[in-house]
Design a protein around this motif. Structure first.
Motif, PDB file in Angstrom:
ATOM      1  N   SER A 121      56.030 -47.870  28.431  1.00  0.00           N
ATOM      2  CA  SER A 121      56.739 -48.896  27.661  1.00  0.00           C
ATOM      3  C   SER A 121      57.238 -50.006  28.579  1.00  0.00           C
ATOM      4  N   ILE A 126      60.344 -53.740  34.330  1.00  0.00           N
ATOM      5  CA  ILE A 126      61.396 -54.628  33.834  1.00  0.00           C
ATOM      6  C   ILE A 126      62.657 -54.488  34.671  1.00  0.00           C
ATOM      7  N   SER A 184      60.964 -55.895  20.897  1.00  0.00           N
ATOM      8  CA  SER A 184      61.473 -56.853  21.884  1.00  0.00           C
ATOM      9  C   SER A 184      60.382 -57.261  22.873  1.00  0.00           C
ATOM     10  N   GLU A 185      59.525 -56.322  23.252  1.00  0.00           N
ATOM     11  CA  GLU A 185      58.437 -56.666  24.184  1.00  0.00           C
ATOM     12  C   GLU A 185      57.356 -57.489  23.499  1.00  0.00           C
ATOM     13  N   SER A 211      65.336 -60.860  24.300  1.00  0.00           N
ATOM     14  CA  SER A 211      64.349 -59.781  24.199  1.00  0.00           C
ATOM     15  C   SER A 211      64.626 -58.679  25.214  1.00  0.00           C
ATOM     16  N   LEU A 212      64.906 -59.074  26.457  1.00  0.00           N
ATOM     17  CA  LEU A 212      65.146 -58.063  27.486  1.00  0.00           C
ATOM     18  C   LEU A 212      66.467 -57.331  27.271  1.00  0.00           C
ATOM     19  N   PHE A 215      65.753 -54.888  24.602  1.00  0.00           N
ATOM     20  CA  PHE A 215      64.922 -53.831  25.184  1.00  0.00           C
ATOM     21  C   PHE A 215      65.779 -52.809  25.924  1.00  0.00           C
ATOM     22  N   PHE A 275      52.965 -57.554  28.468  1.00  0.00           N
ATOM     23  CA  PHE A 275      54.048 -57.130  27.592  1.00  0.00           C
ATOM     24  C   PHE A 275      53.540 -56.672  26.232  1.00  0.00           C
ATOM     25  N   PHE A 278      52.584 -53.126  26.836  1.00  0.00           N
ATOM     26  CA  PHE A 278      53.780 -52.279  26.810  1.00  0.00           C
ATOM     27  C   PHE A 278      54.264 -52.059  25.379  1.00  0.00           C
ATOM     28  N   ALA A 279      54.236 -53.135  24.579  1.00  0.00           N
ATOM     29  CA  ALA A 279      54.683 -53.024  23.185  1.00  0.00           C
ATOM     30  C   ALA A 279      53.799 -52.060  22.398  1.00  0.00           C
TER      31      ALA A 279
END
Length: 310
Positions: A121, A126, A184-185, A211-212, A215, A275, A278-279
């Motif tokens: 993820s 990050i 968020s990602e 977003s971060l 996350f 990203f 990851f999402a």
């Protein structure tokens, strides 16, 4: 554990940008030494360890200190710990025993699956490269301030998460955590896609930070601490050592792999592609949780084993 871990990361984010690498290294060594002195000076030895070494009086004193209770108050728990130790001495599990029954196999698949989805993820890249990520966003907010906010929210979230887990349960918190991380990602990937393709992003300068932050709150609320909680609740006493050995080996192996490939992958497919990848893993993790992971909150070991065997 999560509170101390996030506090250390917050310290790095707040001090790191303003001092040299040499000074910061010296500072972290001093903090580590002070922590070690505190542990040896003030923290009691584990009652489990003391009882395993036949030091019952010391184990009783340690349990009284840890529980802030009287001798009569800890007597029952002391007997319970003694019984667990005696049982484990006769049924010490091995790694191959993790496949001995349907319940242990499903428990192991659950913990390994959650570990894989946790790492893929994108949590490690990050956390490690947060300032670099903020730098390439082109946001109007200075990158060092963004990372400080990131660390502060992460630290504060570590206090909130345990209360939510007690209310909603492990399975629901893991599901909501994975969903929050994935959404968020996806939004962060959309920002980078617009930026890389020359689209207007002036009015979206807030999106990378938001977003971060979403996350990390999602991660701290579920995927961060609950994998180890579920692992400790799913396995019987004689298999816990073997399960945690396998779990930690896989955890560190995946941490190395994901940390090493982040920059090559992001250079190859762009930050947006990275990203979105990851999402996708986050969304896949929520499907895995919904379809395969059982709820362990408030259940005895016998009830958990019965659920795992179905």
């Amino acid at each position: 554990m999560m509170t101390f871990e996030t506090f250390g990361e917050l310290l790095v984010y707040c001090i790191g940008p303003y001092v040299t690498l040499f000074f910061f290294s010296i500072l972290t060594v001093i903090i580590t030494l002070l922590t070690g002195i505190f542990i040896f000076q003030f923290l009691p030895e584990s009652p489990f360890y003391l009882l395993s070494k036949q030091r019952r009086s010391l184990a009783e004193n340690a349990l009284i200190l840890l529980r802030n209770d009287t001798r009569d108050g800890v007597k029952l728990e002391l007997e319970y710990i003694q019984a667990i130790i005696q049982e484990s001495e006769h049924t010490q599990g091995r790694i191959v025993d993790l496949c001995e029954s349907k319940a242990s196999r499903r428990a192991e698949i659950t913990t390994i699956g959650l570990t894989i989805f946790q790492h893929f993820s994108g949590i490690l890249p990050i956390v490690l490269y947060s300032q670099d990520i903020f730098n390439v966003t082109g946001s109007k907010i200075p990158a060092e301030y963004c990372t400080m906010s990131f660390g502060a929210i992460q630290f504060l979230s570590s206090f909130i998460a345990p209360n939510l887990v007690d209310r909603l349960g492990r399975r629901w918190m893991l599901f909501l955590s994975g969903m929050g991380m994935a959404v968020s990602e996806f939004a962060l990937g959309l920002y980078f896609y617009r930026k890389d393709n020359g689209m207007t992003i002036d009015k979206m300068f807030w999106l990378p930070v938001a977003s971060l932050l979403i996350f990390i709150v999602s991660y701290i609320s579920g995927f961060g601490p609950l994998i180890w909680t579920i692992m400790s609740e799913m396995f019987p006493i004689h298999l816990k050592a073997a399960a945690f050995s396998v779990g930690f080996c896989i955890w560190w192996m995946l941490a190395f792999i994901v940390g090493a490939i982040f920059y090559p992958v992001s250079n190859a497919i762009g930050m947006s592609g990275c990203f979105w990848m990851f999402a996708s893993c986050g969304f896949a993790g929520t499907i895995f949780i919904w379809a395969y992971v059982i709820e362990t909150k408030g259940k005895s070991l016998q009830e958990i084993q019965q659920l795992l065997s179905k």
